[in-house]
Scaffold this motif. Structure first.
Motif, PDB file in Angstrom:
ATOM      1  N   THR A   4      50.006  38.013  47.604  1.00  0.00           N
ATOM      2  CA  THR A   4      48.647  37.668  47.187  1.00  0.00           C
ATOM      3  C   THR A   4      47.764  37.653  48.431  1.00  0.00           C
ATOM      4  OG1 THR A   4      48.781  35.244  47.439  1.00  0.00           O
ATOM      5  CG2 THR A   4      49.629  36.197  45.388  1.00  0.00           C
ATOM      6  N   LEU A   7      43.561  35.028  47.225  1.00  0.00           N
ATOM      7  CA  LEU A   7      43.594  34.666  45.809  1.00  0.00           C
ATOM      8  C   LEU A   7      42.797  33.383  45.567  1.00  0.00           C
ATOM      9  CD1 LEU A   7      44.906  35.895  43.290  1.00  0.00           C
ATOM     10  CD2 LEU A   7      46.752  34.216  43.541  1.00  0.00           C
ATOM     11  N   LYS A   9      40.825  30.997  42.413  1.00  0.00           N
ATOM     12  CA  LYS A   9      40.604  30.729  40.983  1.00  0.00           C
ATOM     13  C   LYS A   9      39.669  29.535  40.866  1.00  0.00           C
ATOM     14  CE  LYS A   9      41.064  30.948  36.511  1.00  0.00           C
ATOM     15  NZ  LYS A   9      40.507  32.084  35.729  1.00  0.00           N
ATOM     16  N   CYS A  50      48.657  33.073  37.971  1.00  0.00           N
ATOM     17  CA  CYS A  50      47.846  34.188  38.466  1.00  0.00           C
ATOM     18  C   CYS A  50      48.720  35.342  38.950  1.00  0.00           C
ATOM     19  CB  CYS A  50      46.938  33.717  39.604  1.00  0.00           C
ATOM     20  SG  CYS A  50      45.468  32.797  39.071  1.00  0.00           S
ATOM     21  N   LEU A  53      49.202  37.244  35.995  1.00  0.00           N
ATOM     22  CA  LEU A  53      47.893  37.410  35.355  1.00  0.00           C
ATOM     23  C   LEU A  53      47.800  36.757  33.980  1.00  0.00           C
ATOM     24  CD1 LEU A  53      46.406  40.850  36.382  1.00  0.00           C
ATOM     25  CD2 LEU A  53      46.426  38.678  37.585  1.00  0.00           C
ATOM     26  N   ARG A  56      43.481  35.009  34.971  1.00  0.00           N
ATOM     27  CA  ARG A  56      42.816  36.039  35.754  1.00  0.00           C
ATOM     28  C   ARG A  56      42.176  35.396  36.986  1.00  0.00           C
ATOM     29  NH1 ARG A  56      42.166  40.905  32.886  1.00  0.00           N
ATOM     30  NH2 ARG A  56      43.865  40.955  31.360  1.00  0.00           N
ATOM     31  N   THR A  61      43.629  39.578  45.345  1.00  0.00           N
ATOM     32  CA  THR A  61      44.537  40.560  44.754  1.00  0.00           C
ATOM     33  C   THR A  61      45.938  39.997  44.604  1.00  0.00           C
ATOM     34  OG1 THR A  61      45.156  41.497  46.918  1.00  0.00           O
ATOM     35  CG2 THR A  61      43.253  42.465  45.804  1.00  0.00           C
ATOM     36  N   THR A  70      46.033  43.102  39.830  1.00  0.00           N
ATOM     37  CA  THR A  70      44.611  42.809  39.644  1.00  0.00           C
ATOM     38  C   THR A  70      43.788  44.068  39.463  1.00  0.00           C
ATOM     39  OG1 THR A  70      44.685  42.476  42.063  1.00  0.00           O
ATOM     40  CG2 THR A  70      44.413  40.525  40.693  1.00  0.00           C
ATOM     41  N   ALA A  73      43.649  44.972  35.663  1.00  0.00           N
ATOM     42  CA  ALA A  73      43.170  43.919  34.766  1.00  0.00           C
ATOM     43  C   ALA A  73      41.820  44.220  34.135  1.00  0.00           C
ATOM     44  CB  ALA A  73      43.084  42.591  35.535  1.00  0.00           C
TER      45      ALA A  73
END
Length: 341
Positions: A4, A7, A9, A50, A53, A56, A61, A70, A73
Protein backbone atom coordinates in the motif's frame (compact mmCIF):
# COMPACT_ATOMS: atom_id res chain seq x y z
CA UNK A 1 3.01 -9.53 -2.40
CA UNK A 2 0.95 -6.77 -0.72
CA UNK A 3 1.90 -3.11 -1.01
CA UNK A 4 0.00 0.00 0.00
CA UNK A 5 1.22 3.50 -0.79
CA UNK A 6 -0.25 6.65 0.69
CA UNK A 7 -3.37 4.72 1.69
CA UNK A 8 -5.92 7.08 3.19
CA UNK A 9 -9.52 6.52 4.26
CA UNK A 10 -11.73 9.37 5.44
CA UNK A 11 -15.29 8.87 6.69
CA UNK A 12 -17.91 11.58 6.93
CA UNK A 13 -19.62 11.42 10.33
CA UNK A 14 -22.04 13.96 11.82
CA UNK A 15 -20.84 16.71 9.54
CA UNK A 16 -17.11 16.19 10.11
CA UNK A 17 -14.34 14.16 8.57
CA UNK A 18 -12.93 11.19 10.50
CA UNK A 19 -9.55 9.95 9.29
CA UNK A 20 -9.37 6.18 9.74
CA UNK A 21 -6.20 5.68 7.66
CA UNK A 22 -3.62 8.41 7.28
CA UNK A 23 -1.06 7.97 4.47
CA UNK A 24 -0.28 4.30 5.22
CA UNK A 25 2.68 2.68 3.47
CA UNK A 26 2.96 -1.07 4.03
CA UNK A 27 4.87 -3.88 2.35
CA UNK A 28 4.19 -7.57 2.98
CA UNK A 29 6.67 -9.95 1.38
CA UNK A 30 5.60 -13.07 -0.47
CA UNK A 31 5.22 -16.12 1.76
CA UNK A 32 5.44 -14.38 5.13
CA UNK A 33 3.00 -14.02 8.01
CA UNK A 34 2.65 -10.29 8.66
CA UNK A 35 0.83 -8.98 11.71
CA UNK A 36 -0.70 -5.53 12.18
CA UNK A 37 -1.16 -4.75 15.86
CA UNK A 38 -2.73 -1.82 17.67
CA UNK A 39 -5.44 -0.83 20.09
CA UNK A 40 -9.11 -0.46 19.18
CA UNK A 41 -9.63 2.45 16.80
CA UNK A 42 -6.07 2.39 15.46
CA UNK A 43 -7.31 1.70 11.92
CA UNK A 44 -6.35 -1.97 11.65
CA UNK A 45 -9.66 -3.35 10.38
CA UNK A 46 -10.12 -0.46 7.97
CA UNK A 47 -6.67 -1.24 6.59
CA UNK A 48 -7.40 -4.90 5.91
CA UNK A 49 -10.77 -4.06 4.35
CA UNK A 50 -9.06 -1.58 2.05
CA UNK A 51 -6.53 -4.22 1.00
CA UNK A 52 -9.27 -6.26 -0.70
CA UNK A 53 -11.34 -3.14 -1.48
CA UNK A 54 -14.30 -4.08 0.70
CA UNK A 55 -13.71 -0.44 1.64
CA UNK A 56 -12.74 1.94 -1.13
CA UNK A 57 -9.75 4.10 -0.09
CA UNK A 58 -10.14 7.85 -0.27
CA UNK A 59 -6.61 8.09 -1.66
CA UNK A 60 -3.55 5.94 -2.26
CA UNK A 61 -2.95 2.60 -3.97
CA UNK A 62 -3.26 -1.09 -3.09
CA UNK A 63 -1.26 -3.67 -5.04
CA UNK A 64 -1.68 -7.42 -4.46
CA UNK A 65 0.38 -10.00 -6.35
CA UNK A 66 1.43 -7.42 -8.91
CA UNK A 67 -2.11 -6.17 -9.59
CA UNK A 68 -3.02 -2.63 -8.55
CA UNK A 69 -6.52 -3.19 -7.22
CA UNK A 70 -7.27 0.51 -6.81
CA UNK A 71 -6.79 0.95 -10.56
CA UNK A 72 -9.57 -1.61 -11.12
CA UNK A 73 -12.05 0.09 -8.83
CA UNK A 74 -13.67 2.27 -11.46
CA UNK A 75 -17.24 2.04 -12.66
CA UNK A 76 -16.50 0.47 -16.03
CA UNK A 77 -17.84 -3.05 -16.47
CA UNK A 78 -14.48 -4.46 -17.56
CA UNK A 79 -12.71 -3.00 -14.53
CA UNK A 80 -15.39 -4.51 -12.30
CA UNK A 81 -14.84 -7.97 -13.76
CA UNK A 82 -11.08 -7.69 -13.34
CA UNK A 83 -11.49 -6.58 -9.73
CA UNK A 84 -13.74 -9.54 -8.95
CA UNK A 85 -11.19 -11.87 -10.52
CA UNK A 86 -8.37 -10.31 -8.48
CA UNK A 87 -10.40 -10.65 -5.27
CA UNK A 88 -10.75 -14.39 -5.83
CA UNK A 89 -7.02 -14.68 -5.19
CA UNK A 90 -7.52 -13.09 -1.77
CA UNK A 91 -9.09 -15.17 1.02
CA UNK A 92 -10.71 -13.49 4.04
CA UNK A 93 -11.19 -14.90 7.55
CA UNK A 94 -13.54 -12.94 9.80
CA UNK A 95 -13.67 -12.50 13.58
CA UNK A 96 -17.23 -13.80 13.98
CA UNK A 97 -17.02 -16.67 11.47
CA UNK A 98 -19.93 -15.46 9.26
CA UNK A 99 -21.19 -19.00 8.61
CA UNK A 100 -24.69 -19.68 7.29
CA UNK A 101 -26.60 -21.50 10.02
CA UNK A 102 -28.94 -23.20 7.52
CA UNK A 103 -26.06 -24.86 5.66
CA UNK A 104 -23.89 -27.75 6.72
CA UNK A 105 -20.18 -27.32 7.20
CA UNK A 106 -19.49 -28.72 3.73
CA UNK A 107 -22.14 -26.51 2.16
CA UNK A 108 -20.61 -23.43 3.82
CA UNK A 109 -17.23 -24.28 2.31
CA UNK A 110 -18.86 -24.92 -1.08
CA UNK A 111 -20.57 -21.52 -1.13
CA UNK A 112 -17.82 -19.49 -2.87
CA UNK A 113 -17.33 -22.34 -5.34
CA UNK A 114 -21.03 -22.29 -6.07
CA UNK A 115 -20.90 -18.54 -6.67
CA UNK A 116 -18.16 -18.88 -9.30
CA UNK A 117 -20.14 -21.61 -11.07
CA UNK A 118 -18.19 -24.77 -10.25
CA UNK A 119 -20.26 -27.92 -10.84
CA UNK A 120 -21.59 -29.96 -7.91
CA UNK A 121 -19.10 -32.83 -8.19
CA UNK A 122 -16.07 -30.53 -8.22
CA UNK A 123 -17.51 -28.42 -5.39
CA UNK A 124 -17.92 -31.45 -3.16
CA UNK A 125 -14.47 -32.78 -3.97
CA UNK A 126 -12.81 -29.43 -3.29
CA UNK A 127 -14.74 -28.85 -0.06
CA UNK A 128 -13.83 -32.32 1.21
CA UNK A 129 -10.14 -31.66 0.52
CA UNK A 130 -10.26 -28.35 2.36
CA UNK A 131 -12.06 -29.76 5.39
CA UNK A 132 -9.47 -32.48 5.61
CA UNK A 133 -6.75 -29.83 5.39
CA UNK A 134 -8.14 -27.94 8.40
CA UNK A 135 -8.83 -31.11 10.40
CA UNK A 136 -12.63 -31.19 10.09
CA UNK A 137 -13.27 -34.01 7.62
CA UNK A 138 -15.54 -35.70 10.17
CA UNK A 139 -17.71 -32.56 10.57
CA UNK A 140 -18.77 -32.17 6.94
CA UNK A 141 -22.45 -32.92 7.64
CA UNK A 142 -22.65 -30.97 10.89
CA UNK A 143 -24.25 -27.54 11.20
CA UNK A 144 -22.48 -24.48 12.66
CA UNK A 145 -24.60 -24.65 15.83
CA UNK A 146 -23.04 -28.05 16.56
CA UNK A 147 -19.47 -26.75 16.43
CA UNK A 148 -17.15 -25.12 18.96
CA UNK A 149 -15.76 -21.65 18.31
CA UNK A 150 -12.45 -23.06 17.14
CA UNK A 151 -14.16 -25.47 14.76
CA UNK A 152 -16.28 -22.65 13.32
CA UNK A 153 -13.15 -20.65 12.65
CA UNK A 154 -11.55 -23.63 10.92
CA UNK A 155 -14.61 -23.82 8.66
CA UNK A 156 -14.14 -20.10 7.96
CA UNK A 157 -10.52 -20.73 7.03
CA UNK A 158 -11.47 -23.65 4.76
CA UNK A 159 -14.05 -21.45 3.03
CA UNK A 160 -11.46 -18.68 2.59
CA UNK A 161 -9.17 -21.19 0.86
CA UNK A 162 -11.83 -22.38 -1.59
CA UNK A 163 -10.67 -20.09 -4.39
CA UNK A 164 -7.01 -21.19 -4.09
CA UNK A 165 -5.91 -17.74 -2.92
CA UNK A 166 -2.33 -16.56 -2.81
CA UNK A 167 -3.12 -14.17 0.04
CA UNK A 168 -5.08 -14.83 3.23
CA UNK A 169 -6.42 -11.89 5.24
CA UNK A 170 -7.37 -12.48 8.88
CA UNK A 171 -9.34 -9.81 10.74
CA UNK A 172 -9.06 -10.55 14.49
CA UNK A 173 -9.74 -14.21 13.70
CA UNK A 174 -8.78 -15.41 17.20
CA UNK A 175 -10.10 -12.61 19.40
CA UNK A 176 -13.34 -14.48 20.20
CA UNK A 177 -11.52 -17.72 21.11
CA UNK A 178 -10.06 -19.02 24.35
CA UNK A 179 -6.24 -19.15 24.67
CA UNK A 180 -5.85 -22.85 23.88
CA UNK A 181 -8.10 -22.64 20.82
CA UNK A 182 -6.28 -19.48 19.73
CA UNK A 183 -2.99 -21.35 19.78
CA UNK A 184 -4.41 -24.19 17.67
CA UNK A 185 -5.86 -21.79 15.07
CA UNK A 186 -2.60 -19.83 14.87
CA UNK A 187 -0.70 -23.09 14.45
CA UNK A 188 -3.05 -23.99 11.58
CA UNK A 189 -2.45 -20.61 9.90
CA UNK A 190 1.31 -21.14 10.14
CA UNK A 191 1.00 -24.66 8.71
CA UNK A 192 -1.09 -23.37 5.80
CA UNK A 193 1.43 -20.60 5.24
CA UNK A 194 4.21 -23.18 4.94
CA UNK A 195 2.34 -25.93 3.09
CA UNK A 196 0.56 -23.75 0.55
CA UNK A 197 3.02 -20.88 0.30
CA UNK A 198 0.29 -18.50 1.46
CA UNK A 199 1.06 -14.91 2.30
CA UNK A 200 -0.90 -14.11 5.48
CA UNK A 201 -1.82 -10.61 6.65
CA UNK A 202 -3.46 -10.70 10.06
CA UNK A 203 -4.97 -8.01 12.24
CA UNK A 204 -4.80 -8.33 16.01
CA UNK A 205 -4.73 -6.35 19.22
CA UNK A 206 -2.78 -9.10 21.01
CA UNK A 207 1.00 -9.07 21.19
CA UNK A 208 0.95 -12.81 21.95
CA UNK A 209 -0.43 -13.42 18.45
CA UNK A 210 2.44 -11.43 16.93
CA UNK A 211 4.93 -13.30 19.08
CA UNK A 212 3.66 -16.78 18.28
CA UNK A 213 3.08 -16.72 14.51
CA UNK A 214 4.41 -13.62 12.71
CA UNK A 215 7.58 -13.07 10.69
CA UNK A 216 7.07 -9.30 10.44
CA UNK A 217 4.82 -6.77 12.10
CA UNK A 218 3.54 -3.21 12.01
CA UNK A 219 2.31 -1.09 14.90
CA UNK A 220 -0.62 1.25 14.18
CA UNK A 221 -1.76 4.29 16.13
CA UNK A 222 -4.35 6.84 15.11
CA UNK A 223 -4.60 5.54 11.56
CA UNK A 224 -0.83 5.65 10.99
CA UNK A 225 1.84 2.94 10.83
CA UNK A 226 4.34 4.13 13.43
CA UNK A 227 6.70 1.15 13.25
CA UNK A 228 7.20 -1.77 10.88
CA UNK A 229 9.78 -4.42 10.04
CA UNK A 230 10.85 -8.01 10.46
CA UNK A 231 10.52 -9.15 14.06
CA UNK A 232 14.15 -10.18 14.35
CA UNK A 233 15.21 -6.68 13.25
CA UNK A 234 12.74 -4.95 15.56
CA UNK A 235 13.87 -7.01 18.53
CA UNK A 236 17.46 -5.92 17.91
CA UNK A 237 16.42 -2.25 18.04
CA UNK A 238 16.49 -0.81 21.55
CA UNK A 239 14.06 1.94 20.47
CA UNK A 240 11.40 -0.46 19.14
CA UNK A 241 8.03 -0.18 20.88
CA UNK A 242 6.97 -3.55 19.47
CA UNK A 243 10.03 -5.17 21.04
CA UNK A 244 9.25 -3.56 24.39
CA UNK A 245 5.64 -4.71 24.23
CA UNK A 246 6.70 -8.25 23.28
CA UNK A 247 9.18 -8.42 26.16
CA UNK A 248 7.98 -6.18 29.02
CA UNK A 249 10.76 -6.02 31.58
CA UNK A 250 9.29 -3.90 34.36
CA UNK A 251 11.12 -1.09 36.15
CA UNK A 252 14.16 0.57 34.61
CA UNK A 253 16.34 0.46 37.73
CA UNK A 254 17.27 2.52 40.75
CA UNK A 255 17.77 5.73 38.81
CA UNK A 256 20.99 6.43 40.71
CA UNK A 257 23.78 8.22 38.84
CA UNK A 258 26.31 5.63 40.02
CA UNK A 259 24.47 2.82 38.21
CA UNK A 260 24.31 1.82 34.53
CA UNK A 261 21.24 0.01 33.21
CA UNK A 262 21.61 -2.09 30.08
CA UNK A 263 19.07 -3.78 27.85
CA UNK A 264 20.56 -6.88 26.24
CA UNK A 265 18.91 -8.58 23.26
CA UNK A 266 20.05 -12.06 22.30
CA UNK A 267 19.13 -14.26 19.33
CA UNK A 268 20.12 -17.62 17.88
CA UNK A 269 22.89 -19.36 19.83
CA UNK A 270 23.56 -16.46 22.22
CA UNK A 271 20.99 -17.54 24.87
CA UNK A 272 22.97 -20.74 25.43
CA UNK A 273 26.00 -18.72 26.57
CA UNK A 274 26.30 -17.85 30.30
CA UNK A 275 27.33 -14.27 29.48
CA UNK A 276 26.09 -12.75 32.75
CA UNK A 277 28.15 -15.04 34.97
CA UNK A 278 31.14 -14.75 32.63
CA UNK A 279 30.91 -10.96 32.78
CA UNK A 280 30.71 -10.98 36.58
CA UNK A 281 33.72 -13.29 36.91
CA UNK A 282 35.85 -11.57 34.27
CA UNK A 283 35.43 -8.04 35.65
CA UNK A 284 34.59 -8.92 39.28
CA UNK A 285 31.43 -6.84 39.32
CA UNK A 286 28.07 -7.40 40.96
CA UNK A 287 25.27 -7.54 38.37
CA UNK A 288 21.65 -6.93 39.30
CA UNK A 289 19.19 -8.66 36.92
CA UNK A 290 16.08 -6.47 36.72
CA UNK A 291 14.10 -8.60 34.28
CA UNK A 292 14.38 -11.18 31.52
CA UNK A 293 12.22 -12.96 28.97
CA UNK A 294 12.84 -15.39 26.11
CA UNK A 295 10.60 -16.79 23.38
CA UNK A 296 10.85 -18.62 20.08
CA UNK A 297 9.90 -16.05 17.44
CA UNK A 298 9.91 -16.69 13.68
CA UNK A 299 11.66 -19.98 14.40
CA UNK A 300 14.50 -18.41 16.39
CA UNK A 301 15.08 -18.21 20.13
CA UNK A 302 15.01 -14.52 21.03
CA UNK A 303 15.15 -12.83 24.39
CA UNK A 304 15.71 -9.62 26.29
CA UNK A 305 17.34 -8.94 29.61
CA UNK A 306 17.69 -5.78 31.66
CA UNK A 307 20.64 -5.60 34.03
CA UNK A 308 22.12 -2.97 36.30
CA UNK A 309 25.89 -2.51 36.68
CA UNK A 310 27.65 -0.54 39.42
CA UNK A 311 29.24 2.70 38.23
CA UNK A 312 28.52 5.23 35.50
CA UNK A 313 28.40 4.56 31.76
CA UNK A 314 32.02 5.70 31.48
CA UNK A 315 33.05 3.22 34.17
CA UNK A 316 31.42 0.38 32.23
CA UNK A 317 32.71 0.96 28.70
CA UNK A 318 34.90 -2.15 28.81
CA UNK A 319 32.23 -4.55 30.19
CA UNK A 320 29.74 -3.21 27.61
CA UNK A 321 32.29 -3.81 24.87
CA UNK A 322 32.82 -7.36 26.15
CA UNK A 323 29.09 -8.09 25.87
CA UNK A 324 28.95 -6.75 22.34
CA UNK A 325 31.91 -8.93 21.38
CA UNK A 326 29.77 -11.93 22.34
CA UNK A 327 27.33 -11.02 19.54
CA UNK A 328 24.79 -9.39 21.85
CA UNK A 329 22.77 -6.25 21.14
CA UNK A 330 23.45 -3.93 24.08
CA UNK A 331 21.63 -0.63 24.66
CA UNK A 332 22.38 1.74 27.52
CA UNK A 333 19.18 3.13 29.05
CA UNK A 334 18.73 6.77 29.85
CA UNK A 335 17.14 6.45 33.29
CA UNK A 336 15.53 9.87 33.02
CA UNK A 337 13.05 8.65 30.39
CA UNK A 338 13.60 4.88 30.07
CA UNK A 339 14.81 5.12 26.48
CA UNK A 340 17.98 3.78 24.92
CA UNK A 341 20.75 6.35 25.09
Amino acid sequence: MITTKGLTKVYRSRGRDVVALDDVDLHVRQGEVFGVVGTSGAGKSTLIRCVNLLERPTAGTVTVDGVELTALAGSEQRAGRELREARRRIGMVFQHFNLLSSRTVQQNVELPLEIIGLDRHDRRRKAAELLDLVGLADKARSYPSQLSGGQKQRVGIARALAGDPKVLLSDEATSALDPETTRSVLKLLRELNQQLGLTVLLITHEMDVIKSVCDSAALMRGGKVVETGQLTDLLADGRSQIARDLFPLGDFGTGREDRTVLEITFQGDAPAQPFVSQLARTYQIDINILGAAAETIAGRLVGRMRVELPGSHTDNVVPIGYLRQQGLQVDVLDLSNGAAA
